[in-house]
Design a protein around this motif. Structure first.
Motif, PDB file in Angstrom:
ATOM      1  N   LYS A 111      -7.259  14.238   1.610  1.00  0.00           N
ATOM      2  CA  LYS A 111      -5.963  14.664   2.129  1.00  0.00           C
ATOM      3  C   LYS A 111      -4.915  13.595   1.856  1.00  0.00           C
ATOM      4  CE  LYS A 111      -4.817  14.493   6.592  1.00  0.00           C
ATOM      5  NZ  LYS A 111      -4.695  14.844   8.027  1.00  0.00           N
ATOM      6  N   MET A 112      -3.726  14.051   1.457  1.00  0.00           N
ATOM      7  CA  MET A 112      -2.582  13.168   1.269  1.00  0.00           C
ATOM      8  C   MET A 112      -1.460  13.641   2.191  1.00  0.00           C
ATOM      9  SD  MET A 112      -2.691  13.232  -2.902  1.00  0.00           S
ATOM     10  CE  MET A 112      -1.681  11.785  -3.213  1.00  0.00           C
ATOM     11  N   ALA A 113      -1.016  12.758   3.091  1.00  0.00           N
ATOM     12  CA  ALA A 113       0.093  13.070   3.988  1.00  0.00           C
ATOM     13  C   ALA A 113       1.385  12.631   3.309  1.00  0.00           C
ATOM     14  CB  ALA A 113      -0.088  12.366   5.324  1.00  0.00           C
ATOM     15  N   THR A 114       2.076  13.571   2.721  1.00  0.00           N
ATOM     16  CA  THR A 114       3.250  13.255   1.915  1.00  0.00           C
ATOM     17  C   THR A 114       4.454  12.858   2.765  1.00  0.00           C
ATOM     18  OG1 THR A 114       3.905  15.597   1.867  1.00  0.00           O
ATOM     19  CG2 THR A 114       2.469  14.815   0.108  1.00  0.00           C
ATOM     20  N   SER A 115       4.381  13.051   4.063  1.00  0.00           N
ATOM     21  CA  SER A 115       5.484  12.722   4.967  1.00  0.00           C
ATOM     22  C   SER A 115       5.669  11.227   5.150  1.00  0.00           C
ATOM     23  CB  SER A 115       5.229  13.368   6.331  1.00  0.00           C
ATOM     24  OG  SER A 115       3.930  13.018   6.801  1.00  0.00           O
ATOM     25  N   LEU A 116       4.778  10.420   4.574  1.00  0.00           N
ATOM     26  CA  LEU A 116       4.906   8.965   4.689  1.00  0.00           C
ATOM     27  C   LEU A 116       5.634   8.353   3.501  1.00  0.00           C
ATOM     28  CD1 LEU A 116       1.332   8.094   6.030  1.00  0.00           C
ATOM     29  CD2 LEU A 116       3.388   8.652   7.314  1.00  0.00           C
ATOM     30  N   LEU A 117       6.236   9.198   2.661  1.00  0.00           N
ATOM     31  CA  LEU A 117       6.848   8.731   1.419  1.00  0.00           C
ATOM     32  C   LEU A 117       8.379   8.677   1.468  1.00  0.00           C
ATOM     33  CD1 LEU A 117       4.609  10.723  -1.097  1.00  0.00           C
ATOM     34  CD2 LEU A 117       4.509   8.266  -0.610  1.00  0.00           C
ATOM     35  N   TYR A 118       8.965   8.767   2.641  1.00  0.00           N
ATOM     36  CA  TYR A 118      10.414   8.920   2.732  1.00  0.00           C
ATOM     37  C   TYR A 118      11.170   7.601   2.833  1.00  0.00           C
ATOM     38  CZ  TYR A 118       8.744  13.589   4.009  1.00  0.00           C
ATOM     39  OH  TYR A 118       8.093  14.799   4.035  1.00  0.00           O
ATOM     40  N   GLY A 119      10.456   6.495   2.912  1.00  0.00           N
ATOM     41  CA  GLY A 119      11.117   5.201   3.010  1.00  0.00           C
ATOM     42  C   GLY A 119      10.476   4.340   4.071  1.00  0.00           C
ATOM     43  N   ASP A 120      10.633   3.029   3.933  1.00  0.00           N
ATOM     44  CA  ASP A 120       9.992   2.095   4.849  1.00  0.00           C
ATOM     45  C   ASP A 120      10.922   1.575   5.932  1.00  0.00           C
ATOM     46  OD1 ASP A 120      11.589   0.594   3.215  1.00  0.00           O
ATOM     47  OD2 ASP A 120       9.984  -0.692   2.440  1.00  0.00           O
TER      48      ASP A 120
ATOM     49  N   LEU B 111       0.842  -1.197   0.000  1.00  0.00           N
ATOM     50  CA  LEU B 111       0.000   0.000   0.000  1.00  0.00           C
ATOM     51  C   LEU B 111       0.875   1.244   0.000  1.00  0.00           C
ATOM     52  CD1 LEU B 111      -2.589  -1.071   2.742  1.00  0.00           C
ATOM     53  CD2 LEU B 111      -2.851  -1.267   0.260  1.00  0.00           C
ATOM     54  N   ILE B 112       0.386   2.292  -0.638  1.00  0.00           N
ATOM     55  CA  ILE B 112       0.991   3.621  -0.510  1.00  0.00           C
ATOM     56  C   ILE B 112       0.145   4.371   0.511  1.00  0.00           C
ATOM     57  CG2 ILE B 112       1.652   5.746  -1.682  1.00  0.00           C
ATOM     58  CD1 ILE B 112       1.780   4.211  -4.286  1.00  0.00           C
ATOM     59  N   HIS B 113       0.659   4.471   1.713  1.00  0.00           N
ATOM     60  CA  HIS B 113      -0.126   5.017   2.826  1.00  0.00           C
ATOM     61  C   HIS B 113       0.099   6.522   2.916  1.00  0.00           C
ATOM     62  CE1 HIS B 113      -2.175   5.600   6.458  1.00  0.00           C
ATOM     63  NE2 HIS B 113      -1.327   5.067   7.315  1.00  0.00           N
ATOM     64  N   LEU B 114      -0.951   7.288   2.598  1.00  0.00           N
ATOM     65  CA  LEU B 114      -0.901   8.746   2.662  1.00  0.00           C
ATOM     66  C   LEU B 114      -2.025   9.287   3.540  1.00  0.00           C
ATOM     67  CD1 LEU B 114      -0.411   9.281  -1.180  1.00  0.00           C
ATOM     68  CD2 LEU B 114       1.370   9.388   0.557  1.00  0.00           C
ATOM     69  N   GLY B 115      -2.553   8.436   4.421  1.00  0.00           N
ATOM     70  CA  GLY B 115      -3.744   8.810   5.164  1.00  0.00           C
ATOM     71  C   GLY B 115      -3.528   9.189   6.609  1.00  0.00           C
ATOM     72  N   PHE B 116      -2.273   9.321   7.041  1.00  0.00           N
ATOM     73  CA  PHE B 116      -2.019   9.562   8.459  1.00  0.00           C
ATOM     74  C   PHE B 116      -0.951  10.625   8.610  1.00  0.00           C
ATOM     75  CE2 PHE B 116      -0.214   8.185  12.669  1.00  0.00           C
ATOM     76  CZ  PHE B 116      -1.348   8.454  13.414  1.00  0.00           C
ATOM     77  N   GLY B 117      -1.228  11.667   9.372  1.00  0.00           N
ATOM     78  CA  GLY B 117      -0.346  12.822   9.473  1.00  0.00           C
ATOM     79  C   GLY B 117       0.805  12.635  10.437  1.00  0.00           C
ATOM     80  N   GLU B 118       1.704  11.746  10.093  1.00  0.00           N
ATOM     81  CA  GLU B 118       2.876  11.495  10.925  1.00  0.00           C
ATOM     82  C   GLU B 118       4.128  11.903  10.174  1.00  0.00           C
ATOM     83  OE1 GLU B 118       3.686   7.909  13.757  1.00  0.00           O
ATOM     84  OE2 GLU B 118       4.288   7.288  11.746  1.00  0.00           O
ATOM     85  N   ALA B 119       5.041  12.550  10.869  1.00  0.00           N
ATOM     86  CA  ALA B 119       6.328  12.885  10.262  1.00  0.00           C
ATOM     87  C   ALA B 119       7.206  11.645  10.337  1.00  0.00           C
ATOM     88  CB  ALA B 119       6.978  14.055  10.996  1.00  0.00           C
TER      89      ALA B 119
END
Length: 419
Positions: A374-383, A26-34
């Motif tokens: 809403k898309m939380a882009t801060s979840l795209l930095y790596g797993d 999944l590409i998770h963009l639903g949660f506002g976490e840094a």
């Protein structure tokens, strides 16, 4: 008892975690976490403070409140430690204000999904006022005055207006003129301003002007902040609130402290040691904040490019780590090809068809019939922590394979949906 539900973003995050654990990609963009690793000096302060297991003062110790006061003072808000309360996150502080200040609440529409439920828990009515075309985080000033007077005409009693600077969910920052307009309405209508500034240190361009309503209307503005977003320690729960100087501010401060004494007692002393260090802002903390803001801005701008390239309308992000696209221009195509007609069906299609997880706009007070999310882009930095650290340190994070690959998948998903 009225029906209670889990916060939609927290519930969604739990659902995503279960599906990822089951092997779904999944590409998770639903949660506002840094989503960044813990900065090592913060972990060191936490370890040093771990031997302190007493309760400590309700407001927070003198040293941590001095540090928070200094933080605000460096942002043109002269503050004494007696104006500050620290707590386990800014969320309980915002809730406490709702509990102790009379009157109904005006919030932007859309807005962070906690403001309205907190008002309801406090027995208040929350009135959503649409945001302006240029930014989120504030009610449109002209519509704000109309809503207040209409609400009073129906026997309601709006006395509080909540602002988010920069904004969650749109990733934009209201400019100084907008803030002055809001403060003028607040003065005329005698509103308490609650300014949620937890994203204040995440503006994508250091030259972007930031005007806090506490600079314009200091006697009627409460300011909340915390370390969850700027220093990526959301699970540590460290928040702070600045109350106005003078009799009114003192009454609210004391009432919030009384609520704290019955709800959370105090911020844990190890966390106070972390907060004292972080809010003092030594050079390494300032450098970390700047690096984080650069990363958040670069990725948010790229996601904005992707959604607008697919045909959506979207305010350019200038702060925090969100974008809030509107697929209204493609309504006919989406309805005809995919049966997408509203916010829930758009969310479900993205989730089920492409594995793209967003937070549907109706959970943020937006119209259910709209095609926004809403898309939380801060979840795209790596797993992994190593990849996230690499993203943070990169001169151009968009060139890193682990960042570029997920952005490419995201872009392909929107192209497929809209073509």
């Amino acid at each position: 008892m009225s029906e209670s539900r889990l916060s939609p973003n927290l519930a969604l995050n739990q659902a995503v975690a279960r599906r990822q654990a089951a092997g779904e990609s999944l590409i998770h963009l639903g949660f506002g976490e840094a989503r960044l690793p813990v900065f090592p000096p913060l972990a060191e302060r936490l370890a040093e403070g771990s031997a302190h297991n007493a309760y400590g003062p309700i407001h927070g110790g003198e040293e941590v409140r001095e540090a928070v006061a200094g933080y605000f003072g460096r942002r043109r808000l002269p503050t004494s430690p007696d104006q500050v309360i620290v707590a386990p996150g800014s969320k309980p502080l915002l809730m406490a204000v709702q509990l102790v200040v009379d009157g109904d609440v005006i919030i932007p529409r859309p807005a962070w999904n906690t403001y309205a439920p907190q008002a309801a828990l406090a027995g208040k009515r929350a009135f959503g006022v649409p945001i302006p075309q240029d930014c989120g985080g504030i009610p449109d000033p002209a519509l704000l005055r109309q809503e207040i007077r209409a609400a009073r005409g129906y026997g309601h009693d709006p006395r509080i207006v909540v602002l988010t600077l920069p904004d969650n969910p749109t990733g934009t920052l209201a400019g100084p003129e907008r803030i002055r307009e809001i403060c003028a309405v607040a003065e005329q209508e005698d509103l308490l301003i609650v300014s949620d500034e937890i994203y204040r240190d995440i503006t994508h361009d250091a030259t972007t002007p930031f005007l806090s309503p506490a600079e314009v209307a200091p006697h009627r503005t409460v300011v909340s902040t915390g370390l969850s977003k700027t220093l990526a320690v959301g699970g540590w729960r460290i928040g702070a609130m600045r109350f106005p100087d003078g009799p009114r501010g003192r009454r609210i401060h004391d009432a919030v402290a009384a609520a704290a004494s019955e709800i959370w007692s105090t911020l844990a002393l190890p966390m106070q040691q972390v907060a004292r260090y972080a809010f003092s802002e030594p050079p390494e903390i300032r450098d970390r904040l700047a690096a984080s803001a650069r990363l958040h801005g670069a990725v948010a701008r790229e996601v904005h490019r992707i959604v607008t390239g697919a045909g959506a309308l979207c305010r350019p992000p200038t702060g925090a780590f969100y974008v809030y696209p509107d697929f209204e221009p493609l309504r006919g195509h989406l309805a005809g090809k995919w049966g997408i007609t509203d916010s829930p069906s758009l969310f479900q299609h993205l989730f089920d068809t492409y594995g793209v997880v967003v937070l549907a706009g109706h959970h943020l007070g937006d119209d259910e019939g709209a095609l926004r999310f809403k898309m939380a882009t801060s979840l795209l930095y790596g797993d992994t922590r190593a990849r996230q650290q690499e993203s943070l340190e990169a001169a151009d994070p968009l060139r890193l394979p682990h960042v570029r690959d997920v952005l490419t998948r995201l872009e392909e998903s929107f192209v497929k949906m809209t073509s």
